[in-house]
Design a protein around this motif. Structure first.
Motif, PDB file in Angstrom:
ATOM      1  N   LEU B 196     -29.731 -16.943  24.478  1.00 38.77           N
ATOM      2  CA  LEU B 196     -30.544 -18.131  24.241  1.00 38.77           C
ATOM      3  C   LEU B 196     -30.884 -18.828  25.544  1.00 38.77           C
ATOM      4  O   LEU B 196     -31.918 -19.458  25.682  1.00 38.77           O
ATOM      5  CB  LEU B 196     -29.801 -19.095  23.318  1.00 38.77           C
ATOM      6  CG  LEU B 196     -29.353 -18.511  21.970  1.00 38.77           C
ATOM      7  CD1 LEU B 196     -28.756 -19.605  21.094  1.00 38.77           C
ATOM      8  CD2 LEU B 196     -30.509 -17.835  21.259  1.00 38.77           C
ATOM      9  N   CYS B 197     -29.987 -18.700  26.524  1.00 37.97           N
ATOM     10  CA  CYS B 197     -30.178 -19.402  27.784  1.00 37.97           C
ATOM     11  C   CYS B 197     -29.885 -18.455  28.933  1.00 37.97           C
ATOM     12  O   CYS B 197     -28.921 -17.676  28.870  1.00 37.97           O
ATOM     13  CB  CYS B 197     -29.246 -20.622  27.834  1.00 37.97           C
ATOM     14  SG  CYS B 197     -29.564 -21.729  29.208  1.00 37.97           S
ATOM     15  N   LEU B 213     -23.492 -16.788  28.612  1.00 38.87           N
ATOM     16  CA  LEU B 213     -24.705 -17.519  28.965  1.00 38.87           C
ATOM     17  C   LEU B 213     -25.062 -18.554  27.909  1.00 38.87           C
ATOM     18  O   LEU B 213     -25.857 -19.434  28.125  1.00 38.87           O
ATOM     19  CB  LEU B 213     -25.871 -16.539  29.138  1.00 38.87           C
ATOM     20  CG  LEU B 213     -25.671 -15.503  30.240  1.00 38.87           C
ATOM     21  CD1 LEU B 213     -26.750 -14.446  30.167  1.00 38.87           C
ATOM     22  CD2 LEU B 213     -25.675 -16.194  31.598  1.00 38.87           C
ATOM     23  N   VAL B 214     -24.497 -18.389  26.759  1.00 39.03           N
ATOM     24  CA  VAL B 214     -24.791 -19.299  25.670  1.00 39.03           C
ATOM     25  C   VAL B 214     -23.812 -20.464  25.719  1.00 39.03           C
ATOM     26  O   VAL B 214     -22.619 -20.286  25.532  1.00 39.03           O
ATOM     27  CB  VAL B 214     -24.692 -18.568  24.315  1.00 39.03           C
ATOM     28  CG1 VAL B 214     -25.022 -19.535  23.189  1.00 39.03           C
ATOM     29  CG2 VAL B 214     -25.598 -17.364  24.298  1.00 39.03           C
ATOM     30  N   ALA B 215     -24.348 -21.616  25.984  1.00 38.49           N
ATOM     31  CA  ALA B 215     -23.496 -22.788  26.074  1.00 38.49           C
ATOM     32  C   ALA B 215     -22.960 -23.133  24.695  1.00 38.49           C
ATOM     33  O   ALA B 215     -23.561 -22.798  23.681  1.00 38.49           O
ATOM     34  CB  ALA B 215     -24.298 -23.958  26.633  1.00 38.49           C
ATOM     35  N   PRO B 216     -21.814 -23.817  24.648  1.00 38.31           N
ATOM     36  CA  PRO B 216     -21.255 -24.184  23.344  1.00 38.31           C
ATOM     37  C   PRO B 216     -22.192 -25.112  22.576  1.00 38.31           C
ATOM     38  O   PRO B 216     -23.025 -25.800  23.157  1.00 38.31           O
ATOM     39  CB  PRO B 216     -19.954 -24.897  23.723  1.00 38.31           C
ATOM     40  CG  PRO B 216     -20.111 -25.292  25.147  1.00 38.31           C
ATOM     41  CD  PRO B 216     -20.998 -24.266  25.761  1.00 38.31           C
ATOM     42  N   GLN B 217     -22.042 -25.090  21.301  1.00 37.95           N
ATOM     43  CA  GLN B 217     -22.908 -25.888  20.447  1.00 37.95           C
ATOM     44  C   GLN B 217     -22.592 -27.366  20.583  1.00 37.95           C
ATOM     45  O   GLN B 217     -21.449 -27.751  20.749  1.00 37.95           O
ATOM     46  CB  GLN B 217     -22.691 -25.486  18.985  1.00 37.95           C
ATOM     47  CG  GLN B 217     -23.173 -24.095  18.693  1.00 37.95           C
ATOM     48  CD  GLN B 217     -24.632 -23.909  19.045  1.00 37.95           C
ATOM     49  OE1 GLN B 217     -24.970 -23.065  19.839  1.00 37.95           O
ATOM     50  NE2 GLN B 217     -25.484 -24.717  18.481  1.00 37.95           N
ATOM     51  N   SER B 218     -23.580 -28.173  20.482  1.00 35.35           N
ATOM     52  CA  SER B 218     -23.327 -29.603  20.501  1.00 35.35           C
ATOM     53  C   SER B 218     -23.631 -30.201  19.134  1.00 35.35           C
ATOM     54  O   SER B 218     -22.779 -30.792  18.496  1.00 35.35           O
ATOM     55  CB  SER B 218     -24.177 -30.270  21.573  1.00 35.35           C
ATOM     56  OG  SER B 218     -25.547 -30.030  21.334  1.00 35.35           O
ATOM     57  N   CYS B 219     -24.824 -30.020  18.673  1.00 35.12           N
ATOM     58  CA  CYS B 219     -25.213 -30.674  17.424  1.00 35.12           C
ATOM     59  C   CYS B 219     -25.244 -29.740  16.235  1.00 35.12           C
ATOM     60  O   CYS B 219     -24.918 -30.123  15.129  1.00 35.12           O
ATOM     61  CB  CYS B 219     -26.591 -31.300  17.578  1.00 35.12           C
ATOM     62  SG  CYS B 219     -26.529 -32.899  18.346  1.00 35.12           S
ATOM     63  N   TRP B 220     -25.677 -28.521  16.482  1.00 35.22           N
ATOM     64  CA  TRP B 220     -25.790 -27.609  15.360  1.00 35.22           C
ATOM     65  C   TRP B 220     -24.484 -26.856  15.168  1.00 35.22           C
ATOM     66  O   TRP B 220     -23.780 -26.540  16.125  1.00 35.22           O
ATOM     67  CB  TRP B 220     -26.898 -26.591  15.617  1.00 35.22           C
ATOM     68  CG  TRP B 220     -28.246 -27.194  15.580  1.00 35.22           C
ATOM     69  CD1 TRP B 220     -29.047 -27.392  14.500  1.00 35.22           C
ATOM     70  CD2 TRP B 220     -28.987 -27.691  16.692  1.00 35.22           C
ATOM     71  NE1 TRP B 220     -30.218 -27.973  14.864  1.00 35.22           N
ATOM     72  CE2 TRP B 220     -30.210 -28.176  16.202  1.00 35.22           C
ATOM     73  CE3 TRP B 220     -28.715 -27.783  18.059  1.00 35.22           C
ATOM     74  CZ2 TRP B 220     -31.169 -28.738  17.021  1.00 35.22           C
ATOM     75  CZ3 TRP B 220     -29.670 -28.341  18.878  1.00 35.22           C
ATOM     76  CH2 TRP B 220     -30.875 -28.816  18.360  1.00 35.22           C
ATOM     77  N   SER B 221     -24.219 -26.549  13.951  1.00 38.78           N
ATOM     78  CA  SER B 221     -23.027 -25.756  13.712  1.00 38.78           C
ATOM     79  C   SER B 221     -23.298 -24.294  14.051  1.00 38.78           C
ATOM     80  O   SER B 221     -22.392 -23.523  14.268  1.00 38.78           O
ATOM     81  CB  SER B 221     -22.600 -25.894  12.248  1.00 38.78           C
ATOM     82  OG  SER B 221     -23.666 -25.519  11.404  1.00 38.78           O
ATOM     83  N   SER B 222     -24.548 -23.934  14.077  1.00 40.64           N
ATOM     84  CA  SER B 222     -24.892 -22.578  14.483  1.00 40.64           C
ATOM     85  C   SER B 222     -26.237 -22.628  15.192  1.00 40.64           C
ATOM     86  O   SER B 222     -26.928 -23.633  15.142  1.00 40.64           O
ATOM     87  CB  SER B 222     -24.983 -21.661  13.268  1.00 40.64           C
ATOM     88  OG  SER B 222     -26.084 -22.053  12.481  1.00 40.64           O
ATOM     89  N   HIS B 223     -26.581 -21.543  15.844  1.00 41.14           N
ATOM     90  CA  HIS B 223     -27.872 -21.539  16.517  1.00 41.14           C
ATOM     91  C   HIS B 223     -28.837 -20.644  15.758  1.00 41.14           C
ATOM     92  O   HIS B 223     -28.446 -19.822  14.938  1.00 41.14           O
ATOM     93  CB  HIS B 223     -27.717 -21.069  17.966  1.00 41.14           C
ATOM     94  CG  HIS B 223     -27.119 -19.699  18.075  1.00 41.14           C
ATOM     95  ND1 HIS B 223     -27.836 -18.547  17.810  1.00 41.14           N
ATOM     96  CD2 HIS B 223     -25.878 -19.289  18.403  1.00 41.14           C
ATOM     97  CE1 HIS B 223     -27.059 -17.499  17.975  1.00 41.14           C
ATOM     98  NE2 HIS B 223     -25.865 -17.914  18.331  1.00 41.14           N
ATOM     99  N   LYS B 224     -30.113 -20.842  16.046  1.00 40.68           N
ATOM    100  CA  LYS B 224     -31.140 -20.022  15.400  1.00 40.68           C
ATOM    101  C   LYS B 224     -31.045 -18.595  15.883  1.00 40.68           C
ATOM    102  O   LYS B 224     -30.803 -18.333  17.065  1.00 40.68           O
ATOM    103  CB  LYS B 224     -32.527 -20.565  15.746  1.00 40.68           C
ATOM    104  CG  LYS B 224     -32.881 -21.777  14.971  1.00 40.68           C
ATOM    105  CD  LYS B 224     -34.326 -21.722  14.505  1.00 40.68           C
ATOM    106  CE  LYS B 224     -34.568 -22.919  13.608  1.00 40.68           C
ATOM    107  NZ  LYS B 224     -35.725 -22.787  12.770  1.00 40.68           N
ATOM    108  N   GLU B 225     -31.299 -17.705  14.987  1.00 37.83           N
ATOM    109  CA  GLU B 225     -31.328 -16.304  15.379  1.00 37.83           C
ATOM    110  C   GLU B 225     -32.713 -15.981  15.934  1.00 37.83           C
ATOM    111  O   GLU B 225     -33.731 -16.284  15.310  1.00 37.83           O
ATOM    112  CB  GLU B 225     -31.046 -15.434  14.154  1.00 37.83           C
ATOM    113  CG  GLU B 225     -30.750 -13.995  14.504  1.00 37.83           C
ATOM    114  CD  GLU B 225     -30.337 -13.215  13.266  1.00 37.83           C
ATOM    115  OE1 GLU B 225     -30.830 -12.090  13.097  1.00 37.83           O
ATOM    116  OE2 GLU B 225     -29.526 -13.746  12.483  1.00 37.83           O
TER     117      GLU B 225
END
Lengths: 470, 470
Positions: B196-197, B213-225
């Protein structure tokens, strides 16, 4: 033709127990076996509206929600009390008093697993007579019921953040539609193409030949063809807007709290008009085939419309949101790195260098049932919500919410229907846990009509919680 | 799989005479019988772009348009002259010099019935190699052709108001796509989900495990695929935008006149990406079934987008246009009467009282091939047109024209193909006079492949006149 589209009334129980058999009436058959009840976990807890699969603990009857049954069920106070008995929710049918519901309309409801005290949803069913306001020529018409139009109307209003908007819509939206149709009574009954222009004054000629009403062409070599059908669509679209405007005007005086998704069906002159603003859904089952009659409007399906609005009117974002979408929240330590994004023009994803304003909260975020506009609401069309603000902010959300429905038309005269055919309307709570096919297969075999009785239009309204994020 | 998607080169004659047989090569078969030539009246005269059915008088050879053949045909000066002989336009095939066109690409062209001197359309076909710019971790890659990506590319550019934009797009758009893909070379060849990043500096870790490379989640419980496919879509979308921006920058220095619709196909890693901005069309014929691979973007299909822009940004209308649509031009004598209209939210029609500002010219008017934006242009997406103004005005039209394509994806690995299957790209001139089915039925039986030879992708580019209204 019409008698091939039947219906039934069912009242679903969320406890999973089969409701007791009830007496049967020809037009409003009772259910001996209802549409398989949604499991208790079906209506999901806010803010996560997606079916998580985790069961919600069963609460006591006292803690459960109370029902406010649709008025078309004509329940007595005693019947209403019995309906509120969560230990054995009975299927409710209106008494066969002669005021029959069209097409033996059925209604089923699953309460929100006892998590809320009030059902914010509403349903209604009406037979509406439209008296023409005036003739095409502008001359006021003599009152004459024989020359009016009649339409059948079903409405399903999925309320959130209060029941006021759904309540108001269920009482008034069909009246707005009737008002919009008043000018069209004569035009819709005349097989010739609608006049493009109508005179404004009663003094205008009264000839039934409307060709003189069409002014000569100036720029176009021909004019657009406008169908009767598109006039009905336009009437419904404008009725939604006027309903929303009335809510905005009267929300303080009449305590119109919250908002609601609106899914309504108008049956007029042989055609079914399905108008949807929100995430409810309508399907027609015809000879075992499922015909979708609506699309859902959510932050995901309307992402590009929302982003375009935020891009063109950045003041609506209040400096707190970015119109760009990221697959997850951007963090300040990632400044200068490159993250995937999409803007209002893109369906695909690309990498962009993260800049300071990308750290703002995205206008659209989350996915599936967790998708939100401005981190607040999970639907993007509906009525009301004029007071809705971004959490801990004064930023209004309404500009992003559209009150306009998408209208799909189904010409009943074009198809052969069998007794099992049915029109199903349901809020998202139903469709989250039940596929189109399941609704279809459970309808005819074990549906409210019972064996040997053709089921028909359902109004399934499992209440959902307000789509707000805490 | 791929060898089941074949192609052929055909050059259509507008005179209707069958072109002479030519020598045959295995990959670029000649046409003994071409796609039935469009009748002389096929390309319609401006401003009416719709097939009127009236035959255009045949002019002398001198007065006819000269061709500028696509470079992939590799015509010699002599071949180009022969191609320009309107009395017997020969089918042109590139010499079999080893630089074979992918999938035996075919090309057919019908000139604008001799009404213009220059063909403003362009076509191109390329095999493009993409060298990765750097690894996922940010470390510059060693040049190594073995680690790059290769895509096949076909482009069809329907020019208007000059040939500059189409010419420039045909030379550069695939390079923009290549540039956009350079960052994705490694990612697209890695079966794991795209990161993602991405880090911004070459000093970042070089591990091939991109999870860090994927930073930990802040607001979402999961990220978009995010899929690999959506990265390619995003790359194509951004390439269109960058191409358009380059035209805007360099239009004075390089005489980039006019604009062009752009329909391109990218074949990469087993998938066909069809990107369309304009009113050209692509179809795939698979086992006799027609699969539409594009939608046309015209003032009619994009009415609500255009109206919304005019409504939100009224300054773009310059006080000369109204964002409302009427079925015909409103006349001043009709002030106060009620005329049918629709706004940006409506698909149906309703009556409204005519007010002074309704007398302005409608932003969108006309229907079918006569539909226009600001009475000027008949397409709503494409590249260029940065100089385009409303007739006798300084009002720019470009803000309403979008350079963004709609991209449809076809996974070649998911289907079985037979030798007759073909991908057809054509400008509106073809589709105005030839239905999808006609193209299909004429393709395999009498197409450029000839009997016994499977035809394949066509690039049919009947030139159309600029879509301007006089």
């Amino acid at each position: 033709m019409l008698n091939r589209v039947r219906s039934a009334v069912a009242h679903l129980v969320s406890s999973g127990g089969a409701p007791p058999p009830r007496s049967k009436s020809p037009d409003l058959p009772n259910t001996t076996s209802a549409l398989p009840a949604a499991p208790p976990e079906a209506p999901r807890s806010p803010p996560a509206r997606a079916g998580s699969g985790s069961a919600v603990p069963v609460k006591t009857a006292e803690a459960r929600a109370s029902f406010s049954r649709p008025t078309f069920l004509q329940l007595s106070p005693g019947g209403l009390r019995r309906a509120d008995d969560h230990s054995g929710r009975a299927v409710q049918s209106p008494p066969d008093t002669g005021r029959r519901l069209p097409w033996s309309t059925g209604y089923a409801e699953v309460i929100n697993a006892g998590k809320s005290r009030h059902n914010e949803d509403q349903a209604c069913c009406e037979v509406v007579y439209v008296e023409g306001r005036r003739s095409v020529s502008g001359v006021p018409r003599e009152p004459s019921r024989g020359q009016g139009l009649c339409f059948y109307y079903w409405g399903l209003f999925d309320g959130h953040a209060g029941g006021g908007a759904a309540e108001m819509a269920s009482r008034l939206l069909h009246r707005h539609i009737r008002e919009q149709l008043k000018d069209l009574v004569e035009i819709l009954q005349d097989p010739s193409p609608p006049p493009l222009c109508l005179p404004s004054t009663p003094e205008a000629p009264t000839s039934s030949d409307s060709s003189h009403l069409v002014a000569p062409q100036s720029c176009w070599s021909s004019h657009k063809e406008v169908t009767h059908e598109s006039l009905v669509v336009g009437a419904i679209e404008n009725a939604f807007q006027l309903m929303d405007e009335q809510m905005a005007r009267e929300r303080r005086g009449h305590q119109v709290e919250g908002g609601c998704c609106a899914l309504v069906v108008v049956y007029l002159l042989g055609k079914i008009y399905v108008a949807n603003a929100g995430d409810s859904r309508a399907i027609i089952v015809r000879n075992g085939e499922i015909i979708p009659m609506s699309r859902e409007f959510t932050p995901e399906t309307e992402r590009q419309r929302l982003q375009l609005l935020g891009f063109l009117k950045p003041e609506l974002l209040g400096g707190e949101f970015t119109h760009l979408e990221f697959p997850r929240r951007v963090q300040s330590k990632e400044l200068g790195q490159r993250m995937l994004y999409r803007d209002q023009n893109m369906t695909g994803w690309a990498y962009k260098k993260i800049e300071l304003e990308d750290l703002r909260f995205p206008l659209v975020c989350g996915e599936g049932k967790k998708a939100r506009v401005m981190a607040t609401i999970g639907v993007t069309r509906g009525l009301g919500d004029h007071n809705l603000k971004v959490c801990s902010s004064t930023l209004p959300i309404k500009p992003f919410l559209s009150c306009f429905p998408e209208v799909q038309v189904y010409d009943l005269t074009q198809y052969e229907h069998c007794p099992d055919d049915v029109l199903v309307l349901g809020t998202d709570g139903l469709w989250d846990v039940t596929s189109d096919c399941e609704v279809h297969s459970s309808g005819p075999s074990s549906g409210p009509g019972g064996p040997g009785h053709p089921p028909g239009p359902w109004l399934a309204s499992p209440q959902q919680q307000a789509g707000f994020r805490g």
